[in-house]
Design an enzyme around this catalytic site. Structure first.
Site, PDB file in Angstrom:
ATOM      1  N   LEU A 191       0.881  -1.171  -0.012  1.00  0.00           N
ATOM      2  CA  LEU A 191       0.046   0.094  -0.104  1.00  0.00           C
ATOM      3  C   LEU A 191       0.726   1.215  -0.058  1.00  0.00           C
ATOM      4  CD1 LEU A 191      -2.702  -1.054   2.525  1.00  0.00           C
ATOM      5  CD2 LEU A 191      -3.001  -1.099   0.124  1.00  0.00           C
ATOM      6  N   GLY A 192       1.999   1.120   0.540  1.00  0.00           N
ATOM      7  CA  GLY A 192       2.747   2.287   0.808  1.00  0.00           C
ATOM      8  C   GLY A 192       4.206   2.088   1.120  1.00  0.00           C
ATOM      9  N   GLU A 193       5.025   2.932   1.390  1.00  0.00           N
ATOM     10  CA  GLU A 193       6.617   2.935   1.886  1.00  0.00           C
ATOM     11  C   GLU A 193       6.773   4.108   2.397  1.00  0.00           C
ATOM     12  OE1 GLU A 193      10.611   0.804   0.756  1.00  0.00           O
ATOM     13  OE2 GLU A 193       9.248   1.060  -0.860  1.00  0.00           O
ATOM     14  N   PHE A 208       9.027   4.437   8.252  1.00  0.00           N
ATOM     15  CA  PHE A 208       8.982   3.240   9.232  1.00  0.00           C
ATOM     16  C   PHE A 208       9.386   2.006   8.330  1.00  0.00           C
ATOM     17  CE2 PHE A 208       6.830  -0.222  11.221  1.00  0.00           C
ATOM     18  CZ  PHE A 208       6.862   0.223  12.552  1.00  0.00           C
ATOM     19  N   VAL A 262       7.440  -0.663   5.184  1.00  0.00           N
ATOM     20  CA  VAL A 262       6.412  -0.921   4.010  1.00  0.00           C
ATOM     21  C   VAL A 262       5.250  -1.496   4.804  1.00  0.00           C
ATOM     22  CG1 VAL A 262       5.921  -2.329   1.971  1.00  0.00           C
ATOM     23  CG2 VAL A 262       8.152  -1.794   2.733  1.00  0.00           C
ATOM     24  N   LYS A 282       2.061  -2.883   9.121  1.00  0.00           N
ATOM     25  CA  LYS A 282       3.121  -2.169   8.736  1.00  0.00           C
ATOM     26  C   LYS A 282       4.293  -2.838   9.338  1.00  0.00           C
ATOM     27  CE  LYS A 282       3.367   1.847  10.995  1.00  0.00           C
ATOM     28  NZ  LYS A 282       3.179   3.227  11.586  1.00  0.00           N
ATOM     29  N   ASP A 299       2.347  15.044  15.446  1.00  0.00           N
ATOM     30  CA  ASP A 299       2.798  15.136  14.325  1.00  0.00           C
ATOM     31  C   ASP A 299       1.306  15.157  13.521  1.00  0.00           C
ATOM     32  OD1 ASP A 299       4.505  14.706  11.992  1.00  0.00           O
ATOM     33  OD2 ASP A 299       4.434  12.511  12.040  1.00  0.00           O
TER      34      ASP A 299
END
Length: 479
Positions: A80-82, A85, A87, A109, A204
């Protein structure tokens, strides 16, 4: 400062009409109202050794093999994303992964041991989300800390991050009512964190950390930088400055002094992005507009200038009174003086008051009756194809222009002068997309709705256009 937070908690309890109840072995107390739940003092944080054998009540401890099965052996097409943190993978946990576990989609994650973040941030997420539960916080389903493996398992968020919807080129034309719904949900999440007996400072707050479910309900994610706030007579906590450029409060950047009002500033930045439709930092703009807060904040309290900078995609979707009220709230949240910023409880109250305005209800009803549909814009077609389409339209355009000229009868034997401002020959209004743009409605299973938990990673697209503004949400800085 500590006394102020205690008074704030009492006021919140009086608003809900419920008293805090004792709950669970983790020392948490929750109100009966989900939206106004207030947590008591958190249990002491656990370390990795503790979490390997004993976690938190509602959080599952998974083995590495179970999560490998859930993500189809961490297959690349499940990514889904990278980000810093590691992948993030999409997965499914069901009977095939763990017997008796109800089937549900998840986002997994995995910590990159060589990444920017490490065990400290991983532990912060487990210790906070393992004890906190609220409708506007992402749910931590489980984790894995087997050997050197560090993984987190979250609920899957079907509509991805707010950042994706606001700023990607192929983006959702998010209406005013949806933006205000998201802002209110995110505000309630922060209100819950700040309402603890010892406040929790998120630290954040940004668009990529606000996730949206299938109904566009907002949930805060990524608690790696969260910190427990001041206690007793303390007015702040001193910490190394970390966060995302453009969102951090100025006093925190200058001194390292962190308070709940630091989060209020970050909320103001995100609200400003939602109102104007621009990133907090955008180097592709003229130099004086690089920093959104510096450029736009003075304009929020000048009504005529305000309506010139509001995102034009929302034209006609809001009342003048509501826009002025939200802009004024945003202006106060962005005050250079922390004491000049409202509490998140006051922010929530303001949004609820705006939502209940008769003007807002009328506009919302009107939009529902028109049956408007939110659409996506796909990338423009090759220039050759566009020129061909324009050429096909020219004969029709000329015929239409002649027909209009002939249709106006003369007055007293003299032709009526024609206005130079005529409707476009192809019959399209200026508010409609150009001919070279196609529109489509994405299905729930399309990529537009399967962004998942990218807000926890947010990788830049390799095929992104040169026109795309440079991504800034992953730029962590340390002073």
């Amino acid at each position: 400062m500590g006394g102020c937070f205690s008074l704030e908690e009492q006021r919140l309890q009086s608003r809900t009409g419920t008293s805090a109840e004792a709950g669970g072995p983790d020392g948490l107390r929750k109100c009966k109202s989900d939206s106004k739940a207030i947590s008591s003092v958190l249990a002491p944080p656990k370390d990795v050794e503790d979490l390997q054998t004993e976690g938190y009540g509602n959080v599952n401890i998974f083995t590495y093999n179970e999560l490998r099965a859930a993500t189809k052996n961490f297959r690349p097409d499940q990514i889904l994303g990278e980000g810093g943190f590691g992948v993030v993978y999409k997965g499914v946990i069901d009977e095939n992964v763990r017997i008796g576990f109800p089937s549900r989609q998840v986002a997994v994650k995995e910590l990159n041991p060589e990444g920017f973040q490490g065990d400290k941030e991983w532990l912060a997420e487990v210790n906070y989300l393992g004890q906190l539960s609220h409708a506007n916080l992402v749910e931590l389903i489980g984790y894995c800390c087997e050997g050197s493996h560090r993984l987190l398992v979250y609920e899957y968020m079907a509509c991805g991050s707010l950042e994706k919807h606001l700023f990607r080129r192929v983006c959702l034309n998010m209406p005013w009512s949806t933006r205000m719904k998201i802002a209110l949900g995110a505000a309630r999440g922060l209100e819950y964190l700040h309402g603890a007996e010892r406040s929790i400072i998120y630290r954040d707050f940004k668009t990529s950390n606000i996730l949206l479910d299938a109904d566009y309900n907002a949930k805060l994610s990524d608690f790696g930088l969260a910190r427990t706030g001041p206690s007793g007579d303390q007015t702040h906590v001193s910490t190394r400055v970390m966060g995302t450029y453009g969102y951090a409060a100025p006093e925190y950047v200058m001194t390292g002094h962190l308070t709940a009002r630091s989060d209020v500033y970050g909320f103001g930045v995100v609200l400003l992005e939602m109102i104007i439709g621009r990133r907090a930092v955008d180097k592709s703009r003229p130099s004086r507009e690089h920093n959104l807060v510096e450029w736009a904040r003075p304009l929020l309290v000048h009504n005529r200038k305000l309506f010139r900078i509001i995102d034009p995609r929302m034209e006609g979707q809001y009342s003048t009174k509501a826009a002025i009220e939200v802009a004024s709230l945003c202006y106060r949240c962005l005050s250079q003086n922390p004491k000049g910023r409202p509490t998140m409880s006051r922010v929530v109250e303001t949004f609820e008051e705006v939502q209940s305005m008769p003007e807002c209800q009328d506009i919302l009803l009107q939009n529902c009756m028109t049956g408007s549909v939110t659409l996506y814009e796909v990338p423009k077609e090759p220039a050759e194809h566009v020129e061909t389409e324009k050429a096909k339209q020219e004969p029709t355009a000329k015929t239409d222009a002649v027909a209009v000229a002939v249709a106006v009868p003369p007055t007293n034997g003299k032709p009526v002068p024609q206005s130079r401002r005529t409707r476009p020959a192809n019959g399209r209004s200026k508010s409609e997309p150009p001919l070279e743009c196609k529109l489509y409605i994405p299905s729930p299973d399309s990529d537009g709705h399967q962004l998942g938990l990218e807000a926890l990673a947010s990788p830049p697209s390799r095929n992104s256009s040169r026109d795309d503004p440079p991504p800034v949400d992953e730029d962590l800085y340390k002073i």
